[in-house]
Design a protein around this motif. Structure first.
Motif, short mmCIF file in Angstrom:
data_model
loop_
_atom_site.label_atom_id
_atom_site.label_comp_id
_atom_site.label_asym_id
_atom_site.label_seq_id
_atom_site.Cartn_x
_atom_site.Cartn_y
_atom_site.Cartn_z
N THR A 209 4.51 14.95 -3.55
CA THR A 209 3.06 14.86 -3.70
C THR A 209 2.50 16.16 -4.27
O THR A 209 1.60 16.15 -5.12
CB THR A 209 2.40 14.55 -2.35
OG1 THR A 209 2.89 13.30 -1.87
CG2 THR A 209 0.89 14.48 -2.47
N HIS B 47 0.49 16.25 -7.86
CA HIS B 47 -0.91 16.67 -7.91
C HIS B 47 -1.05 18.14 -8.31
O HIS B 47 -2.01 18.81 -7.90
CB HIS B 47 -1.57 16.43 -6.55
CG HIS B 47 -1.72 14.99 -6.20
ND1 HIS B 47 -2.72 14.20 -6.71
CD2 HIS B 47 -0.96 14.17 -5.42
CE1 HIS B 47 -2.60 12.97 -6.25
NE2 HIS B 47 -1.55 12.93 -5.45
N THR C 33 -10.01 11.74 1.62
CA THR C 33 -9.03 11.47 0.58
C THR C 33 -8.24 12.73 0.24
O THR C 33 -8.69 13.85 0.50
CB THR C 33 -9.69 10.95 -0.71
OG1 THR C 33 -10.44 12.02 -1.30
CG2 THR C 33 -10.61 9.77 -0.42
N THR D 238 1.68 9.46 -2.93
CA THR D 238 2.20 9.28 -4.28
C THR D 238 3.19 8.11 -4.30
O THR D 238 4.07 8.04 -3.45
CB THR D 238 2.93 10.55 -4.75
OG1 THR D 238 2.04 11.66 -4.66
CG2 THR D 238 3.41 10.41 -6.19
N ALA D 239 3.03 7.24 -5.27
CA ALA D 239 4.01 6.16 -5.48
C ALA D 239 5.12 6.73 -6.37
O ALA D 239 5.12 6.54 -7.59
CB ALA D 239 3.35 4.95 -6.12
N VAL E 11 -1.46 -0.87 -4.18
CA VAL E 11 -2.77 -0.24 -4.01
C VAL E 11 -2.61 1.02 -3.19
O VAL E 11 -1.67 1.15 -2.39
CB VAL E 11 -3.78 -1.19 -3.32
CG1 VAL E 11 -4.00 -2.43 -4.15
CG2 VAL E 11 -3.30 -1.57 -1.92
N GLU E 12 -3.50 1.96 -3.36
CA GLU E 12 -3.45 3.22 -2.61
C GLU E 12 -4.10 3.06 -1.25
O GLU E 12 -5.15 2.44 -1.11
CB GLU E 12 -4.13 4.35 -3.39
CG GLU E 12 -3.98 5.70 -2.73
CD GLU E 12 -4.50 6.84 -3.58
OE1 GLU E 12 -4.40 8.01 -3.15
OE2 GLU E 12 -5.02 6.56 -4.69
N GLN F 97 -7.68 13.82 -2.76
CA GLN F 97 -8.39 14.56 -3.80
C GLN F 97 -9.50 15.42 -3.22
O GLN F 97 -9.75 16.53 -3.70
CB GLN F 97 -8.96 13.58 -4.84
CG GLN F 97 -7.91 12.97 -5.75
CD GLN F 97 -7.14 14.04 -6.52
OE1 GLN F 97 -7.69 15.06 -6.95
NE2 GLN F 97 -5.84 13.81 -6.70
N GLY G 296 0.83 -1.19 0.00
CA GLY G 296 0.00 0.00 0.00
C GLY G 296 0.86 1.25 0.00
O GLY G 296 1.98 1.23 0.50
N PHE G 297 0.37 2.32 -0.57
CA PHE G 297 1.09 3.58 -0.54
C PHE G 297 0.11 4.71 -0.24
O PHE G 297 -1.05 4.65 -0.62
CB PHE G 297 1.83 3.86 -1.86
CG PHE G 297 0.93 4.17 -3.02
CD1 PHE G 297 0.57 5.48 -3.32
CD2 PHE G 297 0.42 3.16 -3.81
CE1 PHE G 297 -0.27 5.77 -4.39
CE2 PHE G 297 -0.43 3.43 -4.88
CZ PHE G 297 -0.77 4.75 -5.17
N GLN G 298 0.60 5.72 0.43
CA GLN G 298 -0.21 6.88 0.78
C GLN G 298 0.35 8.09 0.06
O GLN G 298 1.56 8.33 0.10
CB GLN G 298 -0.18 7.09 2.29
CG GLN G 298 -1.15 8.13 2.79
CD GLN G 298 -1.05 8.29 4.30
OE1 GLN G 298 0.01 8.21 4.86
NE2 GLN G 298 -2.19 8.52 4.95
#
Length: 300
Positions: A240, A244, A219, A101-102, A125-126, A221, A97-99
């Motif tokens: 990040t 974004h 989230t 940005t990968a 997965v995020e 976003q 899992g990543f939080q």
């Protein structure tokens, strides 16, 4: 010498309070469960279970014995599982899992892990912004890359990396938008958008250190959308912020705050050889260590 099968039979009876169901669980006959339990009671020197025609129940000694035995029995199973994994190599599947940005650092660590362990498939997965530890805690992922701090007693913090200066995301109409940088004191009274629960309170406070919190979000976003709408500002690390980027949001460097840092985390009682191998890959790839396939450097 204790027999593991006797302990298994006792724990099954303690759970089921029924010899027939305990036998079904162990795939043996009811009489075999009785034999195993009787043998264990002879070793202990006392009755552990009271059995009548109407019910089965633990004696006080049996209840205490079950409570003390279960953690040791589960740890024994975990030791055997870890030894089995080590013996057959790193295979199977690793869910990562990543939080946020990968970024290239995480992808480099995954590439190194896959290079060393081609028999193990990785899935990426995020992790929700507002639930940094839930995915590892609930078994949705094996490891996760999350923002520090990490103060969860049931979660292990492995190698840390990506130490970056904080940026604040603001609307192009915000007073901060025209500034070259802002200070921690500037942010203290500014509406900052925090994460909602279940993110722990200490974690939310670290990523929105303000006396005037804005609307909480689930989230990233959601947060950036509220930023663009002028509902508040949001702290982001530089990678990040760059990933974004959008025309209606400006990212301004912040002075006086601790750097943003990422860390590898996993559930304390779900540590496997795959998890340890991935932690080594992150530690070595982010520190520029040699890429030798036989490296066994432990994570910091």
């Amino acid at each position: 010498m204790l027999e593991v099968r006797e302990l298994e039979a006792f724990l099954a009876v303690a759970d089921e309070l029924h010899f027939g169901r305990a036998g079904e669980r162990l795939h043996v006959s009811q009489s075999r469960v009785s034999q195993l339990l009787a043998a264990l009671e002879r070793r202990v020197g006392a009755r552990l279970v009271e059995r009548t025609s109407r019910r089965v129940r633990l004696t006080p000694l049996g209840a205490r014995f079950a409570a003390e035995l279960r953690p040791a029995y589960e740890e024994l199973g975990a030791v055997v599982a870890r030894a089995r994994e080590s013996a057959r190599g790193i295979e199977g599947r690793l869910r990562i899992g990543f939080q946020g940005t990968a970024d290239h650092r995480l992808m480099a660590a995954i590439a190194l892990f896959q290079e060393r362990h081609p028999g193990c498939v990785t899935e990426i997965v995020e992790v929700p912004f507002a639930d940094p530890f839930g995915a590892v805690r609930h078994g949705d992922v094996d490891v996760a890359i999350v923002l520090l701090p990490v103060e969860e007693p049931d979660v292990v913090l492995g190698p840390t990396f990506s130490r970056e200066r904080q940026n604040v995301a603001v609307s192009v109409r915000h007073p901060f938008a025209a500034r070259a940088e802002v200070t921690a004191a500037d942010l203290a009274a500014a509406p900052l958008i925090p994460a909602t629960a279940p993110a722990p309170a200490y974690w939310r406070a670290a990523h929105a250190p303000t006396t005037a919190p804005g609307p909480a979000v689930r989230t990233l976003q959601e947060g950036l959308t509220l930023v663009a709408a002028g509902r508040g500002a949001m702290l982001l690390c530089r990678p990040t912020a760059e990933y974004h980027g959008r025309r209606d949001v400006v990212h301004v460097p912040v002075t006086g705050l601790p750097d943003s840092v990422l860390g590898v985390v996993w559930q304390r009682d779900a540590e496997t050889e795959r998890v340890r191998a991935f932690a080594r890959a992150v530690s070595e790839s982010t520190a520029g260590r040699p890429r030798s396939a036989d490296s066994r450097t432990p994570p910091p």
